[in-house]
Design a protein around this motif. Sequence first.
Motif, PDB file in Angstrom:
ATOM      1  N   MET A   1       5.684  55.820  -6.444  1.00 52.36           N
ATOM      2  CA  MET A   1       5.118  55.989  -5.116  1.00 52.36           C
ATOM      3  C   MET A   1       5.752  57.176  -4.435  1.00 52.36           C
ATOM      4  SD  MET A   1       6.800  52.902  -3.038  1.00 52.36           S
ATOM      5  CE  MET A   1       8.455  52.929  -2.471  1.00 52.36           C
ATOM      6  N   GLU A   2       5.055  57.812  -3.591  1.00 50.82           N
ATOM      7  CA  GLU A   2       5.641  58.952  -2.904  1.00 50.82           C
ATOM      8  C   GLU A   2       6.576  58.428  -1.828  1.00 50.82           C
ATOM      9  OE1 GLU A   2       3.909  62.239  -0.071  1.00 50.82           O
ATOM     10  OE2 GLU A   2       3.060  62.244  -2.079  1.00 50.82           O
ATOM     11  N   THR A 139      -3.203  43.579  -2.500  1.00 49.47           N
ATOM     12  CA  THR A 139      -2.229  44.418  -3.213  1.00 49.47           C
ATOM     13  C   THR A 139      -2.794  45.832  -3.313  1.00 49.47           C
ATOM     14  OG1 THR A 139      -3.158  43.768  -5.373  1.00 49.47           O
ATOM     15  CG2 THR A 139      -1.290  42.507  -4.570  1.00 49.47           C
ATOM     16  N   CYS A 140      -1.968  46.813  -3.007  1.00 51.38           N
ATOM     17  CA  CYS A 140      -2.450  48.206  -2.967  1.00 51.38           C
ATOM     18  C   CYS A 140      -1.504  49.134  -3.735  1.00 51.38           C
ATOM     19  CB  CYS A 140      -2.505  48.714  -1.527  1.00 51.38           C
ATOM     20  SG  CYS A 140      -3.280  47.601  -0.367  1.00 51.38           S
ATOM     21  N   GLY A 141      -2.033  50.280  -4.142  1.00 51.18           N
ATOM     22  CA  GLY A 141      -1.203  51.322  -4.763  1.00 51.18           C
ATOM     23  C   GLY A 141      -0.813  51.012  -6.194  1.00 51.18           C
ATOM     24  N   GLY A 173      -7.372  46.310  -3.441  1.00 47.36           N
ATOM     25  CA  GLY A 173      -6.664  47.152  -2.465  1.00 47.36           C
ATOM     26  C   GLY A 173      -7.359  47.206  -1.118  1.00 47.36           C
ATOM     27  N   TYR A 174      -6.958  48.207  -0.314  1.00 46.28           N
ATOM     28  CA  TYR A 174      -7.450  48.278   1.071  1.00 46.28           C
ATOM     29  C   TYR A 174      -8.980  48.316   1.167  1.00 46.28           C
ATOM     30  CZ  TYR A 174      -2.909  48.897   3.330  1.00 46.28           C
ATOM     31  OH  TYR A 174      -1.644  48.693   3.825  1.00 46.28           O
ATOM     32  N   ARG A 175      -9.598  49.030   0.235  1.00 41.00           N
ATOM     33  CA  ARG A 175     -11.051  49.151   0.348  1.00 41.00           C
ATOM     34  C   ARG A 175     -11.752  47.806   0.123  1.00 41.00           C
ATOM     35  NH1 ARG A 175     -10.208  52.869  -3.829  1.00 41.00           N
ATOM     36  NH2 ARG A 175     -11.124  54.522  -2.582  1.00 41.00           N
ATOM     37  N   THR A 203      -6.038  46.427  -7.678  1.00 48.37           N
ATOM     38  CA  THR A 203      -5.469  47.351  -6.699  1.00 48.37           C
ATOM     39  C   THR A 203      -6.254  48.652  -6.711  1.00 48.37           C
ATOM     40  OG1 THR A 203      -3.410  48.436  -5.992  1.00 48.37           O
ATOM     41  CG2 THR A 203      -3.760  48.293  -8.363  1.00 48.37           C
ATOM     42  N   SER A 204      -5.973  49.530  -5.769  1.00 52.17           N
ATOM     43  CA  SER A 204      -6.598  50.858  -5.786  1.00 52.17           C
ATOM     44  C   SER A 204      -5.753  51.804  -4.951  1.00 52.17           C
ATOM     45  CB  SER A 204      -8.018  50.796  -5.215  1.00 52.17           C
ATOM     46  OG  SER A 204      -7.976  50.451  -3.838  1.00 52.17           O
ATOM     47  N   ARG A 205      -6.032  53.077  -5.136  1.00 52.21           N
ATOM     48  CA  ARG A 205      -5.422  54.102  -4.276  1.00 52.21           C
ATOM     49  C   ARG A 205      -6.517  54.628  -3.359  1.00 52.21           C
ATOM     50  NH1 ARG A 205      -0.221  55.097  -6.127  1.00 52.21           N
ATOM     51  NH2 ARG A 205       0.099  54.871  -8.366  1.00 52.21           N
ATOM     52  N   GLY A 206      -6.111  55.211  -2.235  1.00 54.45           N
ATOM     53  CA  GLY A 206      -7.100  55.725  -1.274  1.00 54.45           C
ATOM     54  C   GLY A 206      -7.833  54.580  -0.584  1.00 54.45           C
ATOM     55  N   GLY A 207      -8.851  54.929   0.192  1.00 59.36           N
ATOM     56  CA  GLY A 207      -9.741  53.917   0.772  1.00 59.36           C
ATOM     57  C   GLY A 207      -9.206  53.195   1.989  1.00 59.36           C
ATOM     58  N   HIS A 208      -8.125  53.729   2.585  1.00 52.86           N
ATOM     59  CA  HIS A 208      -7.615  53.052   3.790  1.00 52.86           C
ATOM     60  C   HIS A 208      -8.394  53.533   5.009  1.00 52.86           C
ATOM     61  CE1 HIS A 208      -5.092  52.088   7.232  1.00 52.86           C
ATOM     62  NE2 HIS A 208      -4.609  51.122   6.479  1.00 52.86           N
ATOM     63  N   ASP A 209      -9.199  52.625   5.575  1.00 49.95           N
ATOM     64  CA  ASP A 209      -9.970  52.965   6.777  1.00 49.95           C
ATOM     65  C   ASP A 209      -9.603  51.909   7.827  1.00 49.95           C
ATOM     66  OD1 ASP A 209     -11.986  53.003   8.758  1.00 49.95           O
ATOM     67  OD2 ASP A 209     -13.364  54.003   7.367  1.00 49.95           O
ATOM     68  N   GLY A 232       3.151  54.144   0.718  1.00 52.33           N
ATOM     69  CA  GLY A 232       1.805  54.476   1.203  1.00 52.33           C
ATOM     70  C   GLY A 232       1.148  53.252   1.816  1.00 52.33           C
ATOM     71  N   THR A 233       1.243  52.159   1.102  1.00 50.62           N
ATOM     72  CA  THR A 233       0.667  50.893   1.564  1.00 50.62           C
ATOM     73  C   THR A 233       1.269  50.477   2.900  1.00 50.62           C
ATOM     74  OG1 THR A 233       0.415  50.201  -0.724  1.00 50.62           O
ATOM     75  CG2 THR A 233       0.356  48.464   0.927  1.00 50.62           C
ATOM     76  N   GLN A 234       2.584  50.642   3.030  1.00 50.84           N
ATOM     77  CA  GLN A 234       3.243  50.205   4.272  1.00 50.84           C
ATOM     78  C   GLN A 234       2.863  51.109   5.451  1.00 50.84           C
ATOM     79  OE1 GLN A 234       4.401  47.284   4.105  1.00 50.84           O
ATOM     80  NE2 GLN A 234       4.469  47.210   1.880  1.00 50.84           N
ATOM     81  N   GLY A 381      -3.219  60.795  -2.234  1.00 49.44           N
ATOM     82  CA  GLY A 381      -2.552  62.011  -1.782  1.00 49.44           C
ATOM     83  C   GLY A 381      -1.177  62.219  -2.384  1.00 49.44           C
ATOM     84  N   ASN A 382      -0.761  61.353  -3.318  1.00 47.72           N
ATOM     85  CA  ASN A 382       0.551  61.538  -3.965  1.00 47.72           C
ATOM     86  C   ASN A 382       0.479  62.690  -4.968  1.00 47.72           C
ATOM     87  OD1 ASN A 382       1.643  59.073  -2.804  1.00 47.72           O
ATOM     88  ND2 ASN A 382       0.364  57.989  -4.270  1.00 47.72           N
ATOM     89  N   ARG A 383       1.531  63.507  -4.977  1.00 46.34           N
ATOM     90  CA  ARG A 383       1.559  64.643  -5.896  1.00 46.34           C
ATOM     91  C   ARG A 383       1.649  64.144  -7.339  1.00 46.34           C
ATOM     92  NH1 ARG A 383       5.601  68.389  -7.596  1.00 46.34           N
ATOM     93  NH2 ARG A 383       7.191  67.151  -6.582  1.00 46.34           N
TER      94      ARG A 383
HETATM   95  N1  LIG Z   1      -0.258  57.678   5.376  1.00 47.65           N
HETATM   96  C1  LIG Z   1      -1.101  56.680   5.073  1.00 47.65           C
HETATM   97  N2  LIG Z   1      -1.833  56.091   6.052  1.00 47.65           N
HETATM   98  C2  LIG Z   1      -2.677  55.083   5.755  1.00 47.65           C
HETATM   99  N3  LIG Z   1      -2.869  54.587   4.530  1.00 47.65           N
HETATM  100  C3  LIG Z   1      -2.187  55.136   3.520  1.00 47.65           C
HETATM  101  C4  LIG Z   1      -1.261  56.209   3.737  1.00 47.65           C
HETATM  102  N4  LIG Z   1      -0.739  56.553   2.537  1.00 47.65           N
HETATM  103  C5  LIG Z   1      -1.303  55.737   1.622  1.00 47.65           C
HETATM  104  N5  LIG Z   1      -2.160  54.881   2.207  1.00 47.65           N
HETATM  105  C6  LIG Z   1      -2.972  53.865   1.540  1.00 47.65           C
HETATM  106  O1  LIG Z   1      -2.117  52.911   0.911  1.00 47.65           O
HETATM  107  C7  LIG Z   1      -2.635  52.551  -0.369  1.00 47.65           C
HETATM  108  C8  LIG Z   1      -1.595  52.705  -1.430  1.00 47.65           C
HETATM  109  O2  LIG Z   1      -0.943  53.964  -1.317  1.00 47.65           O
HETATM  110  P1  LIG Z   1      -0.361  54.713  -2.595  1.00 47.65           P
HETATM  111  O3  LIG Z   1       0.370  55.897  -2.100  1.00 47.65           O
HETATM  112  O4  LIG Z   1      -1.451  54.927  -3.579  1.00 47.65           O
HETATM  113  O5  LIG Z   1       0.611  53.646  -3.275  1.00 47.65           O
HETATM  114  P2  LIG Z   1       1.998  52.994  -2.857  1.00 47.65           P
HETATM  115  O6  LIG Z   1       1.719  52.045  -1.755  1.00 47.65           O
HETATM  116  O7  LIG Z   1       2.430  52.330  -4.114  1.00 47.65           O
HETATM  117  O8  LIG Z   1       2.876  54.121  -2.398  1.00 47.65           O
HETATM  118  C9  LIG Z   1      -3.886  53.383  -0.596  1.00 47.65           C
HETATM  119  O9  LIG Z   1      -5.000  52.557  -0.387  1.00 47.65           O
HETATM  120  C10 LIG Z   1      -3.794  54.492   0.431  1.00 47.65           C
HETATM  121  O10 LIG Z   1      -5.065  54.860   0.947  1.00 47.65           O
END
Ligand SMILES: Nc1ncnc2c1ncn2[C@@H]1O[C@H](COP(=O)(O)OP(=O)(O)O)[C@@H](O)[C@H]1O
Length: 416
Positions: A1-2, A139-141, A173-175, A203-209, A232-234, A381-383
Amino acid sequence: MELSVSFFAARPHSCVLPVVPARPDLKLRRRPLTLRRRSAIRAQVSDPSRCRETDDDGFVLEDVPHLTNFIPDLPSYPNPLHKSQAYAIVKQTFVSPEDVVAEKIVVRKDSPRGVHFRRAGPREKVYFKSEEVRACVVTCGGLCPGINTVIREIVCGLNYMYGVDDILGIEGGYRGFYSKNTSQLTPKVVNDIHKRGGTFLRTSRGGHDTQKIVDNIQDRGINQVYIIGGDGTQKGAALIYQEVEKRGLQVAVAGIPKTIDNDIAVIDKSFGFDTAVEEAQRAINAAHVEVESVENGVGVVKLMGRYSGFIAMFATLASRDVDCCLIPESPFYLEGKGGLFEFVEQRLKENGHVVIVLAEGAGQEYVAQSMHTVDGRDASGNRLLLDVGLWLSQQIKVRLKHFSPSMRCLIINTNN
Ligand SMILES: Nc1ncnc2c1ncn2[C@@H]1O[C@H](COP(=O)(O)OP(=O)(O)O)[C@@H](O)[C@H]1O
Ligand SMILES: O=P(O)(O)OC[C@H]1O[C@](O)(COP(=O)(O)O)[C@@H](O)[C@@H]1O
């Protein structure tokens, strides 16, 4: 995770704070601890409103928000654990709301008291009636060993200990809040999930609305949200809580920190870390067996760890077969005296084989220089990191050809 600054174990004042604690009983007090005037000593927190301190002894409480911050007359109820046979007989079942945990255990006599965090654990009073709770778990990320165990414990804990019957699983995940149906979670449904890997809820990445998620929470009548994920999730959970507060909803949001890297300062150990270290040792062992069996064998074992080398370090220390461990926190160089090439050559002369353990994020600057690649990102958005294992083994092969043409370089990638 970033990892953001506030997450890093290596940095001062780092922490991961649940938005509200991960247990239904674990609520924050509206009234702060001994709150006096602010002094010059200040905790570096992302949200300064959470930081309270005294002026005379430098006590700082880095707090988490509570529903009563914005719903002042919220009634409270005796914790259902009072009625539990298992708990009622245990002295000190409940954690005092006054209890805090110091960030640093090593202090000096005359140093300020420093940063403290609210202690987790069951409180005597809770702010929900069990029969009125509609909880959900998401569960996300990235994945981490033990996620299913955590899901199971939330469901069984809520049900058996707090008498909550209505628990929803949010899928993917969030979506999943706004694009998928929910499933009902009961102790029976989750009974065996801890024996499986991955996440039962997907789980998934992205999709946080934020708006869509909170609309959905409101529409479904959810009042406790348990969010398992990394930094990211937090960050996403914090946005959900802020929106909940803005709308004045009686919805508790609990962030449960998940990181395989164990790079969170304020918890004893993150779940999944031990399993990762154990698995890493298997890879190291395999590499050692291989390189020992050939002439001048070099094993490069790439382990997880974008920004922190705890897995690599612990696996190295436990295995005793590793000659060199490279981690992102500690820069290294290749050429010249004290460089990696000199070390490898030396070990080959002395011992006939070398095992190098690499955390994924180590030496990224060198790989980037030599590969001229574009900066890739995942859906959150993680590198995306470059393959330091492949790069290093190529470098060693080319650079040490003079030493032994028969040298065999083996790479073990454990993170893809
Ligand atoms: N800065 C942020 N603001 C809101 N949601 C975010 C942010 N960064 C990540 N998320 C959301 O949190 C979820 C998991 O993030 P991710 O970086 O993929 O994994 P991790 O939580 O393991 O670091 C994704 O659905 C992503 O859209
Ligand atoms: O390849 P992915 O899925 O991006 O994950 C790899 C990276 O995720 C991490 O394990 C961190 O993830 P978590 O801390 O969220 O568990 C890094 O150490 C690792 O290098």
